[in-house]
Write a protein that holds these residues in place. Structure first.
Motif, short mmCIF file in Angstrom:
data_model
loop_
_atom_site.label_atom_id
_atom_site.label_comp_id
_atom_site.label_asym_id
_atom_site.label_seq_id
_atom_site.Cartn_x
_atom_site.Cartn_y
_atom_site.Cartn_z
N LYS A 136 25.45 7.15 76.30
CA LYS A 136 24.36 6.27 75.86
C LYS A 136 24.80 5.40 74.68
O LYS A 136 24.63 4.18 74.69
CB LYS A 136 23.13 7.11 75.46
CG LYS A 136 22.66 8.07 76.54
CD LYS A 136 21.48 8.93 76.09
CE LYS A 136 21.73 9.81 74.88
NZ LYS A 136 22.68 10.92 75.09
N SER A 137 25.38 6.05 73.67
CA SER A 137 25.81 5.26 72.50
C SER A 137 26.93 4.31 72.88
O SER A 137 26.99 3.18 72.39
CB SER A 137 26.29 6.18 71.38
OG SER A 137 25.25 7.01 70.96
N THR A 138 27.82 4.76 73.74
CA THR A 138 28.91 3.90 74.18
C THR A 138 28.36 2.65 74.87
O THR A 138 28.86 1.54 74.66
CB THR A 138 29.83 4.67 75.14
OG1 THR A 138 30.29 5.85 74.48
CG2 THR A 138 31.01 3.82 75.57
N PRO A 146 21.84 1.80 64.46
CA PRO A 146 22.90 2.65 65.01
C PRO A 146 22.58 4.14 64.89
O PRO A 146 21.76 4.54 64.06
CB PRO A 146 24.12 2.29 64.17
CG PRO A 146 23.60 1.75 62.90
CD PRO A 146 22.25 1.17 63.19
N GLU A 147 23.24 4.90 65.73
CA GLU A 147 23.10 6.35 65.67
C GLU A 147 23.51 6.83 64.28
O GLU A 147 24.50 6.37 63.73
CB GLU A 147 24.04 6.96 66.73
CG GLU A 147 23.88 8.45 66.91
CD GLU A 147 24.66 8.94 68.14
OE1 GLU A 147 25.55 8.23 68.63
OE2 GLU A 147 24.34 10.05 68.60
N GLY A 148 22.73 7.75 63.72
CA GLY A 148 23.06 8.26 62.38
C GLY A 148 22.69 7.29 61.27
O GLY A 148 23.13 7.44 60.13
N CYS A 188 17.73 0.83 69.66
CA CYS A 188 17.55 1.95 68.73
C CYS A 188 18.24 3.18 69.29
O CYS A 188 17.87 3.67 70.35
CB CYS A 188 16.06 2.26 68.54
SG CYS A 188 15.14 0.90 67.83
N ASP A 189 19.25 3.65 68.56
CA ASP A 189 20.01 4.80 69.06
C ASP A 189 19.55 6.09 68.40
O ASP A 189 19.84 6.33 67.23
CB ASP A 189 21.51 4.57 68.81
CG ASP A 189 22.38 5.48 69.66
OD1 ASP A 189 21.82 6.42 70.29
OD2 ASP A 189 23.61 5.25 69.72
N GLU A 190 18.81 6.90 69.15
CA GLU A 190 18.36 8.22 68.69
C GLU A 190 17.70 8.17 67.33
O GLU A 190 18.11 8.86 66.39
CB GLU A 190 19.55 9.20 68.65
CG GLU A 190 20.28 9.21 69.97
CD GLU A 190 20.61 10.62 70.45
OE1 GLU A 190 19.99 11.58 69.96
OE2 GLU A 190 21.47 10.73 71.33
N ILE A 191 16.62 7.37 67.24
CA ILE A 191 15.94 7.25 65.95
C ILE A 191 15.17 8.52 65.59
O ILE A 191 14.71 8.67 64.47
CB ILE A 191 14.99 6.03 65.89
CG1 ILE A 191 14.12 5.96 67.13
CG2 ILE A 191 15.77 4.75 65.72
CD1 ILE A 191 13.13 4.82 67.09
MG LIG Z 1 24.86 8.98 71.10
#
Ligand SMILES: [Mg+2]
Ligand SMILES: Nc1ncnc2c1ncn2[C@@H]1O[C@H](COP(=O)(O)OP(=O)(O)O)[C@@H](O)[C@H]1O
Lengths: 240, 288
Positions: free
Chosen positions: A44-46, A86-88, A159-162
């Motif tokens: 997913k993030s990729t 971004p994630e994190g 939105c990555d894993e908010i």
């Molecule tokens: Mg990810």
């Protein structure tokens, strides 16, 4: 139906010799909210990093706002109206909350969002605006990261894993902002590991598994069994 | 009074060291890379000033009008054309390339200007001084250099904390990858950082040429002083760099007061003590 705001065809991604995405076909239309779900490591993030230009995409078939953007740089895509949370979170630790928000406007493409409208969306940030960006609680940091993304006036916000690592009550606070963001005309892709959260906000869902799209559909038509098969890979073959 | 005099002269000398160090500190802060040729660039700027003065006959101070923008332009294009290509996950290539630069610059200067020692004559400015007390005089030139260092560092600080580009440079220092998501082009940002650092190198070079004798081989020693000032003050903190320069300068003049042969050694010893006691430097990077 009008042209999709973003579309990928057969998108692939590599980390060195390791292939992380195997031909992703994806599209999102203006005003739509799409959730991408999938277990850890599904890609997913990729996928988000590829469409934002953070990973190299030379020669790939990606269309954004009707233009081919395969190989475009991350900074030029921001100016065309693409923003990512971004994630994190990735806040800048040496910058205050307000400076973190202001830097979001560095490559802005319009002038809808301002510090004031961000503070209306997340009032707590106004109180904390002179604190260091990373001195806040996890939930407040996530609000800063979302606000920072909005400050560039994106036409499409990723939105990555908010909700990652946040307490349920705080996740609720953060997701309350989503309809308000949509009301300003932004289109959103949210990546979530929490299936229920994803189904609650999305108009359409893509499920990723091991670098492929294992299922797509609308929250109302997908069944629990279909989703868990596509998510966990139980009887994954043929789920599509 | 001799001791007070030594300390005062050391503080003023520290201003020059802070000017040597500011560019190095800035480039390391933004790009995480140490320019081994930094001292040689300072010497190159000194020769630039020498040329400007020789050809036009203006006062050495005025040579800054061409030297500073000239260095800034060279810095910008050098970064964009050459140094950006060396930056990546591996820290070795930029070290090797700038080490090569150092050797090339020294040899070219030697070829063009010979090994003769040079100095720019600053006229009345050189001998003028202000008497503070009996036996305590402050030379106008050291004072001017010190005030310039204050101005440069104050100016850089204001630029970093008050402007949009300054903010992006600080963010780049935190996380070069994520600033790309803010619409910032790393290659350009690095070019700006080196241009600003090189402008400061230009100022430092002109003062070097006015204050001391110089020849093509003195660059590495300036790099060492700059490096020590940066480490003493704490990486990525410009006021810390000024403090580091002052500590180095005071250590040297006190050393020289004990025994003239001790000047340089005393500076190195002060540096070593700080490194052992506070490896992060006295004033590590501040937040927000
Ligand atoms: Mg990810
Ligand atoms: N920087 C990287 N280098 C090598 N492999 C990576 C890197 N980032 C992610 N991967 C691999 O790519 C795959 C997809 O990862 P990712 O996109 O982060 O998944 P998700 O976001 O769905 O959890 C995983 O197998 C992961 O190990």
């Amino acid at each position: 139906m009008p042209e999709p705001i973003l579309q990928t065809k057969g998108l692939e991604a590599f980390y060195g010799d390791f292939q992380a995405l195997f031909g992703i076909d994806f599209e999102i239309h203006e005003g739509e909210t799409i959730a991408i779900i999938g277990s850890n490591g599904a890609g997913k993030s990729t996928f988000l990093r590829s469409i934002t230009g953070m990973l190299k995409t030379q020669g790939q078939d990606i269309q954004f706002l009707g233009k081919p953007v395969g190989g475009a740089t991350a900074h030029s895509l921001v100016k065309q109206g693409l923003a990512m949370v971004p994630e994190g979170r990735k806040l800048f630790p040496s910058l205050t909350v307000e400076e973190n928000l202001m830097i979001g406007a560095y490559g802005r493409s319009g002038s809808d969002w301002t510090l004031e409208t961000i503070y209306d969306l997340f009032p707590i940030l106004k109180e904390r605006r002179h604190h260091g960006g990373t001195e806040l609680s996890g939930g407040q940091q996530q609000m800063v990261a979302i606000g920072r993304g909005l400050m560039s006036n994106p036409k499409l916000l990723l939105c990555d894993e908010i909700s990652l690592g946040l307490a349920p009550i705080i996740i609720k606070d953060i997701y309350e902002a989503v309809p308000k963001i949509k009301a300003t005309g932004a289109t959103m892709i949210v990546v979530e590991q929490d299936i229920n959260q994803a189904l609650a906000v999305a108009d359409r869902v893509y499920c990723f598994q091991e670098g492929r799209v294992s299922l797509t559909g609308t929250p109302t038509t997908l069944t629990k069994d279909e989703i868990s098969a596509a998510y966990f890979g139980l009887e994954a073959e043929g789920a599509q | 009074m001799d001791w007070i005099n030594a300390i005062v002269q050391g503080i003023l000398l520290g201003g020059l060291y802070a000017l040597f160090a500011a560019g190095l500190s800035l480039m390391f802060g933004v790009m995480r890379f140490v320019n081994i040729a930094h001292g040689d660039f300072i010497v190159m700027a000194a020769y630039g000033a020498l040329l400007a003065v020789t050809f036009t006959g203006v006062h050495p101070l005025l040579s800054m009008i061409v030297v500073v923008p000239g260095l800034a332009l060279m810095g910008y294009f050098g970064q964009r054309i050459l140094l950006n290509r060396t930056l990546g996950d591996d820290i070795l290539p930029p070290l090797l390339v700038t080490f090569g630069f150092s050797i090339i610059i020294q040899n070219v200067l030697l070829e063009v200007f010979s090994a003769d020692s040079q100095k720019l004559q600053a006229g009345a400015l050189e001998t003028a001084s202000i008497q503070i007390a009996e036996g305590l005089n402050i030379g106008l030139m050291p004072l001017l250099i010190f005030l310039s260092a204050l101005g440069v560092i104050g100016g850089l600080q204001a630029f970093f904390y008050r402007t949009s580009l300054g903010r992006v440079l600080r963010a780049t220092s935190d996380d070069q990858d994520t600033v790309r998501l803010m619409g910032a082009d790393n290659a350009k940002i690095f070019g700006y950082a080196t241009a600003i650092a090189s402008a400061v190198v230009g100022i430092a070079g002109v003062y070097l040429a006015m204050r001391t004798n110089f020849d093509p081989s003195v660059g590495p020693a300036r790099l060492l002083f700059a490096f020590e000032a940066v480490i003493i003050g704490g990486l990525g903190n410009l006021w810390g760099t000024l403090a580091g320069g002052i500590i180095l300068g005071v250590a040297q003049t006190i050393g020289a007061q004990i025994d003239p042969g001790l000047q340089i050694l005393a500076g190195h010893i002060a540096f070593l003590i700080v490194l052992v006691v506070k490896p992060q430097g006295l004033f590590p990077k501040m937040k927000g």
